[in-house]
Design a protein around this motif. Structure first.
Motif, PDB file in Angstrom:
ATOM      1  N   THR A 178       0.859  -1.183   0.000  1.00  0.00           N
ATOM      2  CA  THR A 178       0.000   0.000   0.000  1.00  0.00           C
ATOM      3  C   THR A 178       0.896   1.232   0.000  1.00  0.00           C
ATOM      4  O   THR A 178       1.998   1.181   0.555  1.00  0.00           O
ATOM      5  CB  THR A 178      -0.923   0.045   1.236  1.00  0.00           C
ATOM      6  OG1 THR A 178      -1.572   1.331   1.278  1.00  0.00           O
ATOM      7  CG2 THR A 178      -0.160  -0.138   2.535  1.00  0.00           C
ATOM      8  N   ASN A 180      -0.337   4.030   1.267  1.00  0.00           N
ATOM      9  CA  ASN A 180      -0.898   4.872   2.327  1.00  0.00           C
ATOM     10  C   ASN A 180       0.081   4.937   3.519  1.00  0.00           C
ATOM     11  O   ASN A 180       0.324   3.924   4.178  1.00  0.00           O
ATOM     12  CB  ASN A 180      -2.239   4.274   2.756  1.00  0.00           C
ATOM     13  CG  ASN A 180      -2.883   5.050   3.879  1.00  0.00           C
ATOM     14  OD1 ASN A 180      -2.209   5.735   4.642  1.00  0.00           O
ATOM     15  ND2 ASN A 180      -4.192   4.939   3.988  1.00  0.00           N
ATOM     16  N   LEU A 183      -1.193   3.583   6.947  1.00  0.00           N
ATOM     17  CA  LEU A 183      -1.231   2.118   7.034  1.00  0.00           C
ATOM     18  C   LEU A 183       0.181   1.554   7.173  1.00  0.00           C
ATOM     19  O   LEU A 183       0.429   0.669   7.988  1.00  0.00           O
ATOM     20  CB  LEU A 183      -1.894   1.526   5.789  1.00  0.00           C
ATOM     21  CG  LEU A 183      -3.419   1.506   5.745  1.00  0.00           C
ATOM     22  CD1 LEU A 183      -3.906   0.868   4.447  1.00  0.00           C
ATOM     23  CD2 LEU A 183      -3.973   0.724   6.926  1.00  0.00           C
ATOM     24  N   TYR A 217      -4.877  -6.072  -0.238  1.00  0.00           N
ATOM     25  CA  TYR A 217      -6.186  -5.499   0.094  1.00  0.00           C
ATOM     26  C   TYR A 217      -6.826  -6.331   1.201  1.00  0.00           C
ATOM     27  O   TYR A 217      -6.261  -7.331   1.637  1.00  0.00           O
ATOM     28  CB  TYR A 217      -7.062  -5.403  -1.157  1.00  0.00           C
ATOM     29  CG  TYR A 217      -7.495  -6.718  -1.772  1.00  0.00           C
ATOM     30  CD1 TYR A 217      -6.610  -7.488  -2.507  1.00  0.00           C
ATOM     31  CD2 TYR A 217      -8.795  -7.196  -1.622  1.00  0.00           C
ATOM     32  CE1 TYR A 217      -7.007  -8.699  -3.078  1.00  0.00           C
ATOM     33  CE2 TYR A 217      -9.201  -8.390  -2.200  1.00  0.00           C
ATOM     34  CZ  TYR A 217      -8.294  -9.133  -2.922  1.00  0.00           C
ATOM     35  OH  TYR A 217      -8.680 -10.325  -3.476  1.00  0.00           O
ATOM     36  N   ASN A 221      -8.497  -0.843   7.912  1.00  0.00           N
ATOM     37  CA  ASN A 221      -8.530   0.611   7.728  1.00  0.00           C
ATOM     38  C   ASN A 221      -8.092   1.049   6.332  1.00  0.00           C
ATOM     39  O   ASN A 221      -7.401   2.043   6.169  1.00  0.00           O
ATOM     40  CB  ASN A 221      -7.657   1.278   8.793  1.00  0.00           C
ATOM     41  CG  ASN A 221      -8.195   1.001  10.176  1.00  0.00           C
ATOM     42  OD1 ASN A 221      -9.404   1.104  10.398  1.00  0.00           O
ATOM     43  ND2 ASN A 221      -7.324   0.609  11.088  1.00  0.00           N
ATOM     44  N   GLN A 222      -8.477   0.282   5.349  1.00  0.00           N
ATOM     45  CA  GLN A 222      -8.117   0.594   3.965  1.00  0.00           C
ATOM     46  C   GLN A 222      -9.422   0.735   3.179  1.00  0.00           C
ATOM     47  O   GLN A 222     -10.100  -0.255   2.926  1.00  0.00           O
ATOM     48  CB  GLN A 222      -7.288  -0.574   3.395  1.00  0.00           C
ATOM     49  CG  GLN A 222      -6.879  -0.453   1.953  1.00  0.00           C
ATOM     50  CD  GLN A 222      -6.352  -1.792   1.425  1.00  0.00           C
ATOM     51  OE1 GLN A 222      -6.918  -2.847   1.696  1.00  0.00           O
ATOM     52  NE2 GLN A 222      -5.281  -1.751   0.659  1.00  0.00           N
ATOM     53  N   ASP A 226      -8.452   4.588  -1.155  1.00  0.00           N
ATOM     54  CA  ASP A 226      -7.091   4.346  -0.731  1.00  0.00           C
ATOM     55  C   ASP A 226      -6.459   3.226  -1.586  1.00  0.00           C
ATOM     56  O   ASP A 226      -5.349   3.356  -2.135  1.00  0.00           O
ATOM     57  CB  ASP A 226      -7.235   3.929   0.751  1.00  0.00           C
ATOM     58  CG  ASP A 226      -5.959   3.595   1.434  1.00  0.00           C
ATOM     59  OD1 ASP A 226      -4.947   3.496   0.761  1.00  0.00           O
ATOM     60  OD2 ASP A 226      -6.005   3.439   2.674  1.00  0.00           O
ATOM     61  N   PHE A 227      -7.190   2.136  -1.745  1.00  0.00           N
ATOM     62  CA  PHE A 227      -6.705   1.003  -2.540  1.00  0.00           C
ATOM     63  C   PHE A 227      -6.532   1.410  -4.007  1.00  0.00           C
ATOM     64  O   PHE A 227      -5.540   1.073  -4.657  1.00  0.00           O
ATOM     65  CB  PHE A 227      -7.685  -0.166  -2.398  1.00  0.00           C
ATOM     66  CG  PHE A 227      -7.272  -1.432  -3.114  1.00  0.00           C
ATOM     67  CD1 PHE A 227      -5.958  -1.891  -3.098  1.00  0.00           C
ATOM     68  CD2 PHE A 227      -8.218  -2.199  -3.797  1.00  0.00           C
ATOM     69  CE1 PHE A 227      -5.589  -3.073  -3.756  1.00  0.00           C
ATOM     70  CE2 PHE A 227      -7.862  -3.369  -4.452  1.00  0.00           C
ATOM     71  CZ  PHE A 227      -6.550  -3.806  -4.434  1.00  0.00           C
ATOM     72  N   THR A 230      -3.362   3.306  -4.592  1.00  0.00           N
ATOM     73  CA  THR A 230      -2.205   2.400  -4.649  1.00  0.00           C
ATOM     74  C   THR A 230      -2.120   1.719  -6.017  1.00  0.00           C
ATOM     75  O   THR A 230      -1.055   1.629  -6.625  1.00  0.00           O
ATOM     76  CB  THR A 230      -2.296   1.343  -3.516  1.00  0.00           C
ATOM     77  OG1 THR A 230      -2.220   2.017  -2.263  1.00  0.00           O
ATOM     78  CG2 THR A 230      -1.172   0.334  -3.606  1.00  0.00           C
ATOM     79  N   GLN A 269     -13.367  -4.509  -3.431  1.00  0.00           N
ATOM     80  CA  GLN A 269     -11.976  -4.102  -3.706  1.00  0.00           C
ATOM     81  C   GLN A 269     -11.424  -4.883  -4.900  1.00  0.00           C
ATOM     82  O   GLN A 269     -10.810  -4.319  -5.792  1.00  0.00           O
ATOM     83  CB  GLN A 269     -11.095  -4.337  -2.467  1.00  0.00           C
ATOM     84  CG  GLN A 269     -11.323  -3.316  -1.372  1.00  0.00           C
ATOM     85  CD  GLN A 269     -10.412  -3.569  -0.169  1.00  0.00           C
ATOM     86  OE1 GLN A 269     -10.245  -4.693   0.269  1.00  0.00           O
ATOM     87  NE2 GLN A 269      -9.836  -2.517   0.377  1.00  0.00           N
TER      88      GLN A 269
END
Ligand SMILES: C[S@@+](CC[C@H](N)C(=O)[O-])C[C@H]1O[C@@H](n2cnc3c(N)ncnc32)[C@H](O)[C@@H]1O
Ligand code: SF4
Length: 449
Positions: A178, A180, A183, A217, A221-222, A226-227, A230, A269
């Motif tokens: 990720t 993020n 994370l 994935y 907390n994703q 956010d995914f 990435t 996702q």
């Protein structure tokens, strides 16, 4: 034919979707009744099983990392063991020599140096391992060696990456997981966009034309945006392959989060990722985890591709490594403890460093091969026939009828293909191919972890 009601089995598989995945068996104790304990018997089982093979694949595990990511499920050491790299390489070379006496000149059709992080070793140590493998075994000319690194090492140590190419590695894989930062911080993993860019530049400069990037994935907390960020970032890096891993919680430091991650969330996702990647030219049938930009290239290493499609037997060496012969399944020392002591002790005694080995009845070997086939979302019926000398459609007659009625599978070009609907319910589909005993075990499990 199973004695269990297939609808109930399916419903239970869906409910337990965090564990009804490609990793078989369900629990470390599932196959206890088939366990072999006597040292001499273990050796004889290895000899008699491997003797029957014409070809196989090899996997070598390196259990060192910069630090242990909190989401990671692999055999990675910590504490004092972290400083025992040289001792580890010495032990590993001995294990490689022990297997040479059994494998002899059988064709090696795939090889992965994985981990952990193999590039955490010194270049010279990786070279010794690679050279010993080539000295001992008969690698097929077409076999492409694959290796894993972290972006940090690829970014900071160009010389090492170049040396890997010079040693003959042609596919390289690194995890981004990720982008993020929140994370990453929570998982205890170093990473930044600068590092990823430099890592890819170094990998290209070294000569690699087959580069894979891992993304993950299914984290609590994703969120979807956010995914997506990435994914878009990874596409811009322009690797040949992108592999998606749904986080498996079992045995990780974030296991408590699992129950809050819904099937709906992971399905959304994956669906979005599949769309975005396909639009960007990274192709994969729905349900497959590795997306490839190269035509006629699955994107996975030879070792994994042949494991998944053909059920090619493989021998794993190193801490916690798994081996799956024709009729046995084994885990090396360290698979449970993630420590080096027993691995070293057994090797120093001249024994195979095996923690658990099971002599599998056919139903278990079949379940193991088919669970892994879901990594690509299809079963090649000829490969199955060749591996087991059994007609797939007859052996699983009732299960196939059940899955066809639900619209979860279809048959095309001698393959059983899992449909999009089947993939969204894959946790219920996979147990259809479990052994009777594993089905009963699944029905009894009430808590996921
Ligand atoms: C051995 S690691 C890759 C190489 C390197 N150590 C790294 O992290 O960059 C293989 C991949 O497994 C995936 N992985 C790690 N822990 C996982 C888990 N608990 N469930 C599913 N996939 C996981 C990650 O995507 C990781 O890149
Ligand atoms: S994800 Fe990679 S770097 Fe992190 S602990 Fe696991 S193997 Fe090591």
């Amino acid at each position: 034919m199973k004695t269990i009601n297939l609808e109930e089995l399916y419903q239970k598989g869906i409910k337990m979707h965090h564990i009804t995945n490609t990793a078989y068996p369900l629990t470390p104790t599932s196959l206890m009744r088939y366990k072999i304990k006597d040292k001499e018997e273990i050796k004889q089982l290895l000899i008699s099983d491997i003797e029957k093979l014409d070809s196989l694949a090899l996997y070598v595990h390196v259990p060192f990392c910069q630090s242990r990511c909190r989401f990671c499920e692999y055999a990675v050491v910590s504490g004092d063991d972290y400083d025992k790299k040289e001792e580890y390489v010495t032990a590993l070379l001995k294990e490689i020599d022990m297997y040479q006496e059994i494998i002899k000149d059988k064709k090696i059709l795939g090889f992965d140096l994985g981990g952990g992080t193999p590039t955490q070793l010194e270049t010279e140590q990786i070279k010794r391992i690679t050279e010993r493998l080539h000295k001992n075994f008969n690698f097929d000319k077409k076999t492409e060696m694959s290796i894993e690194t972290t972006p940090v090492i690829a970014a900071k140590n160009y010389e090492k990456i170049k040396a890997l190419y010079d040693m003959g590695y042609r596919r390289i894989s690194m995890g981004i997981q990720t982008i993020n930062p929140v994370l990453l911080e929570a998982f205890g993993r170093e990473g930044s966009n600068n590092i990823y860019k430099t890592a890819i530049e170094n990998i290209r400069k070294a000569g690699f034309k087959k580069v894979n990037v891992d993304l993950m994935y299914g984290f609590l907390n994703q969120d979807l945006d956010d995914f997506k960020a990435t994914l878009e970032y990874a596409i811009k890096l322009n690797p040949e392959y992108i592999t998606l891993y749904r986080n498996r919680y079992k045995g990780t430091k974030i296991v408590k989060e699992a129950e809050q991650v819904t099937l709906e969330k992971v399905n959304n996702q994956y669906k979005e990722a599949h769309r975005i990647l396909n639009e960007a030219g990274y192709l994969a049938p729905f349900g497959k985890n590795t997306f490839s930009k190269l035509p006629n290239d699955e994107g996975t290493s030879d070792y994994l591709t042949k494991r998944v499609i053909e059920g090619l037997p493989y021998i794993g060496m190193g801490l916690g490594a798994q081996s799956f012969g024709r009729q046995y399944l084994a885990y090396n020392e360290g698979a449970s403890t993630k420590t080096l002591k027993n691995y070293f002790n057994k090797i120093n005694n001249g024994d195979f460093p095996i923690q658990d080995i099971y002599k599998l009845p056919e139903s278990e070997a079949i379940a193991k091969m088919l669970s892994v086939a879901f990594y690509f979302a299809f079963v090649d019926l000829s490969a199955f026939q060749k591996r087991f000398n059994i007609a797939f459609k007859e052996y699983f007659k009732e299960e196939i009828e059940f899955l066809l009625n639900k619209g979860f599978i279809e048959f095309k070009e001698n393959k059983m293909i899992v449909t999009e609907k089947g993939i969204e319910n894959v946790g219920g589909v996979i147990p259809m191919f479990y052994s009777e005993e594993s089905c009963k075990e699944l029905m009894k499990i009430n808590k996921i972890f």
